[in-house]
Scaffold this active site. Structure first.
Site, PDB file in Angstrom:
ATOM      1  N   THR A   1      16.640  -6.447 -22.689  1.00  0.00           N
ATOM      2  CA  THR A   1      17.261  -7.324 -21.700  1.00  0.00           C
ATOM      3  C   THR A   1      16.459  -8.604 -21.523  1.00  0.00           C
ATOM      4  OG1 THR A   1      15.944  -6.415 -19.875  1.00  0.00           O
ATOM      5  CG2 THR A   1      18.022  -5.307 -20.374  1.00  0.00           C
ATOM      6  N   GLY A   2      17.133  -9.637 -21.035  1.00  0.00           N
ATOM      7  CA  GLY A   2      16.516 -10.856 -20.550  1.00  0.00           C
ATOM      8  C   GLY A   2      15.366 -11.403 -21.344  1.00  0.00           C
TER       9      GLY A   2
ATOM     10  N   ARG B   1      20.124  -9.831 -11.478  1.00  0.00           N
ATOM     11  CA  ARG B   1      19.941  -8.697 -10.570  1.00  0.00           C
ATOM     12  C   ARG B   1      20.650  -7.450 -11.105  1.00  0.00           C
ATOM     13  NH1 ARG B   1      19.921  -9.877  -4.139  1.00  0.00           N
ATOM     14  NH2 ARG B   1      18.117 -11.269  -4.056  1.00  0.00           N
ATOM     15  N   VAL B   2      21.736  -7.646 -11.849  1.00  0.00           N
ATOM     16  CA  VAL B   2      22.472  -6.513 -12.407  1.00  0.00           C
ATOM     17  C   VAL B   2      22.554  -6.670 -13.919  1.00  0.00           C
ATOM     18  CG1 VAL B   2      24.665  -5.259 -12.481  1.00  0.00           C
ATOM     19  CG2 VAL B   2      23.836  -6.222 -10.314  1.00  0.00           C
TER      20      VAL B   2
ATOM     21  N   ASP C   1      11.957  -5.108  -7.718  1.00  0.00           N
ATOM     22  CA  ASP C   1      12.721  -4.621  -8.873  1.00  0.00           C
ATOM     23  C   ASP C   1      13.634  -3.476  -8.439  1.00  0.00           C
ATOM     24  OD1 ASP C   1      13.576  -3.975 -11.462  1.00  0.00           O
ATOM     25  OD2 ASP C   1      11.599  -4.395 -12.310  1.00  0.00           O
TER      26      ASP C   1
ATOM     27  N   LYS D   1      12.634  11.955 -14.664  1.00  0.00           N
ATOM     28  CA  LYS D   1      13.346  13.182 -14.279  1.00  0.00           C
ATOM     29  C   LYS D   1      13.754  13.974 -15.517  1.00  0.00           C
ATOM     30  CE  LYS D   1      17.366  14.884 -11.728  1.00  0.00           C
ATOM     31  NZ  LYS D   1      18.450  14.555 -10.782  1.00  0.00           N
TER      32      LYS D   1
ATOM     33  N   HIS E   1     -29.273   5.269   3.399  1.00  0.00           N
ATOM     34  CA  HIS E   1     -28.420   6.309   3.973  1.00  0.00           C
ATOM     35  C   HIS E   1     -27.465   5.728   5.025  1.00  0.00           C
ATOM     36  CE1 HIS E   1     -30.724   9.160   1.709  1.00  0.00           C
ATOM     37  NE2 HIS E   1     -31.846   8.825   2.329  1.00  0.00           N
TER      38      HIS E   1
ATOM     39  N   ASN F   1     -25.782   7.432  18.305  1.00  0.00           N
ATOM     40  CA  ASN F   1     -26.260   6.466  19.277  1.00  0.00           C
ATOM     41  C   ASN F   1     -27.231   5.490  18.620  1.00  0.00           C
ATOM     42  OD1 ASN F   1     -24.943   7.337  21.680  1.00  0.00           O
ATOM     43  ND2 ASN F   1     -26.361   9.061  21.818  1.00  0.00           N
TER      44      ASN F   1
ATOM     45  N   ASP G   1     -33.117   5.559  32.385  1.00  0.00           N
ATOM     46  CA  ASP G   1     -34.325   5.954  31.666  1.00  0.00           C
ATOM     47  C   ASP G   1     -34.572   5.127  30.406  1.00  0.00           C
ATOM     48  OD1 ASP G   1     -32.139   7.044  30.375  1.00  0.00           O
ATOM     49  OD2 ASP G   1     -32.898   9.116  30.351  1.00  0.00           O
TER      50      ASP G   1
ATOM     51  N   ARG H   1     -17.924  -2.226  23.438  1.00  0.00           N
ATOM     52  CA  ARG H   1     -18.721  -1.144  22.853  1.00  0.00           C
ATOM     53  C   ARG H   1     -18.587  -1.174  21.335  1.00  0.00           C
ATOM     54  NH1 ARG H   1     -16.852   4.871  24.129  1.00  0.00           N
ATOM     55  NH2 ARG H   1     -15.550   4.477  22.303  1.00  0.00           N
TER      56      ARG H   1
END
Length: 521
Positions: A32-33, A62-63, A124, A136, A285, A424, A474, A516
């Site tokens: 095609t094309g 397209r078709v 496509d 398939k 690490h 932490n 603390d 945070r």
């Protein structure tokens, strides 16, 4: 019955050679094309698909293949007499090979300034239909979607023996190919408005910014020698069409990257690229053992290495500027697993390449706005990246004493680093480099003690950053005992006043950012 192959490709790489090989093996070719034109120009005997369908290509192409003469020829099972009788009744020749690759949708949307209309035209329709039909019916039809598969296809065809194992492998690859293609379209359209002039977002199935279904399709870069530990298998994947970051880095020197190298290099590169001034991060690490800024990369590296020269050994170095000869000379005596930078000067590359075991990577800055994924058993968690730019206009000084200009400069650096440390997290810095880092501790005061112990005498007059609020006073009291003069933290604890009072009692300036930066892993 004549054997027939249909060739219709967007990427013309290798298609003429394959067509010649198939023709030589006795296949009638239909096309095609643009593929048809390329084959005819090369002198390959080929039949236009409209001759087969007896219907012209229409709607600007397209078709063209959406026709029973094509799809019945692909889908007919050769071991079903009624299928073969139906083909004979309607004069349809079976199609035994389908060679199709799809319109370049991902490449199109990666271009600057692409419009929604441009993208839509590169979706496509006929191609995926033929690929899926052939996959398939894999026992009877060979389906190929990539030029990388052409050589194997030609070899199998020439030998005349095509195993079910090979056929099924092609079908698996074909379905993966169309699934990835559709996922890319879905992800792109999810972020678009139907009216390019409108700011209105399309209707969603929920108020969430995250999709109801999340498809993850990646392309394999390589198998890795092993994972985190030698008994674990691992592989390295990249997001198709992604730009920048570690996944798209170019390796200039050294042996293969390991799983742990890649994880640590990502952490280093994210931190190094978080500032615009010349910066150097050294990671071990996934946590920084040293980070610094400087007038040039040699100065930034020297400061980063001095921050923790014991932990830095065997680490990952990331520089957000070109590594020049002066910086390379500083790095050369020390063993590092990886050095990553936007560029290496030729003399720096030559010098560092004398070290056999070092990996040298060139990379562009990471993409902003990427989602972060975390696997849990049976699923995954998805979140925005923590890449929000800080707005100092929203920061508040909550103590009686204001930070000095030099302290404020140091607080900015500490705040930039702490979001890259596992929670932490506590980070102690001066205005140029980290002095101590406490990462991944079960309580905040424990992280502070580690960072302050590492900083030692340098903690006196330094500043401290915490990735989350202080649950008690603390940590501030511990910082005061070590000589910290200014603290930056999000605030928001019901006991904030206890920490503020401890800072005021010690003459410490405290800034609350309202944001945070937990990094759990």
């Amino acid at each position: 019955m004549a054997r027939r192959a249909l060739l219709s490709v967007s990427d013309k790489t290798g298609i003429v050679k394959l067509a010649q090989q198939l023709s030589g093996a006795g296949y009638e070719l239909i096309s095609t094309g643009g593929t048809l034109a390329a084959l005819q120009k090369a002198g390959v005997e080929v039949t236009p698909v409209e001759t087969v369908t007896q219907f012209p290509e229409m709607l600007d192409g397209r078709v063209k293949t959406l026709h029973p003469m094509v799809h019945a020829g692909i889908l007919a099972r050769r071991d079903h007499p009624d299928h073969m009788e139906a083909l004979a009744q309607h004069g349809i020749t079976p199609i035994d090979i389908v060679v199709v690759n799809l319109y370049p949708f991902a490449e199109t949307i990666a271009k600057p300034g692409v419009t929604l209309a441009d993208a839509i035209e590169q979706i496509d329709i006929g191609g995926p239909s033929m690929i899926r039909a052939a996959a398939k019916n894999w026992r009877d039809v060979l389906v190929v979607t990539s030029p990388a598969q052409y050589e194997d296809l030609a070899e199998h065809v020439s030998e005349g023996t095509v195993s079910d194992h090979y056929r099924f492998g092609l079908a698996q690859a074909a379905f993966a190919h169309t699934a990835a293609y559709d996922a890319k379209i879905a992800q792109y359209l999810a972020a678009q408005s139907p009216d390019e002039e409108s700011t209105e977002t399309p209707a969603k199935t929920s108020e969430s910014a995250f999709p109801q279904q999340f498809e993850l399709h990646m392309e394999k870069v390589m198998d890795l020698r092993y994972g985190e530990n030698p008994h674990q298998q691992a592989a390295f994947y990249r997001t198709p069409g992604s730009k920048g970051g570690v996944a798209n880095a170019k390796q200039l020197h050294g042996k293969e990257l390991s799983y742990n190298n890649l994880v640590d290099t990502e952490a280093a590169w994210q931190l190094a690229c978080s500032l615009t001034t010349p910066s150097c991060a050294i990671i071990k690490h996934t946590n920084p053992c040293g980070f610094a800024v400087g007038e040039d990369m040699a100065e930034a590296f020297t400061r980063a290495f001095a921050a923790d020269d014991v932990s830095a050994y065997g680490g990952i170095v990331a520089c957000n500027r070109e590594v020049d000869l002066a910086a390379a000379e500083k790095m050369r005596p020390i063993f590092f697993e990886v050095v990553i930078a936007p560029k290496f000067s030729p003399d720096a590359l030559a010098l560092l390449s004398e070290k056999k075991n070092i990996r040298l990577l060139e990379a562009d800055a990471p993409q902003e706005g990427d989602w972060q994924l975390k696997h849990i058993s049976g699923g995954l968690l998805l979140q925005d990246a923590d890449d929000r730019q800080d707005d100092e206009a929203t920061w508040q000084v909550v103590t009686k004493r204001q930070p000095t200009a030099e302290e404020m400069q140091a607080l900015r650096l500490a705040w930039a680093v702490v979001r890259h440390v596992k929670s932490n997290a506590i980070v102690v810095t001066d205005a140029k480099a980290t002095l101590g880092i406490g990462a991944g501790q079960m309580n905040r005061v424990g992280a502070a003690k580690i960072a302050l112990e590492q900083a030692g005498a340098k903690a006196k007059g330094a500043v401290l950053a915490s990735d989350a609020f202080f649950p008690f006073g603390d940590t501030v009291e511990t910082a005061a005992q070590a000589g910290i003069t200014a603290i930056i933290q999000p605030g928001g604890s019901i006991r904030d006043q206890e920490s503020i009072a401890a800072a005021d009692a010690a003459g410490i300036a405290m800034v609350c950012t309202g944001t945070r930066h937990f990094r759990h892993g």
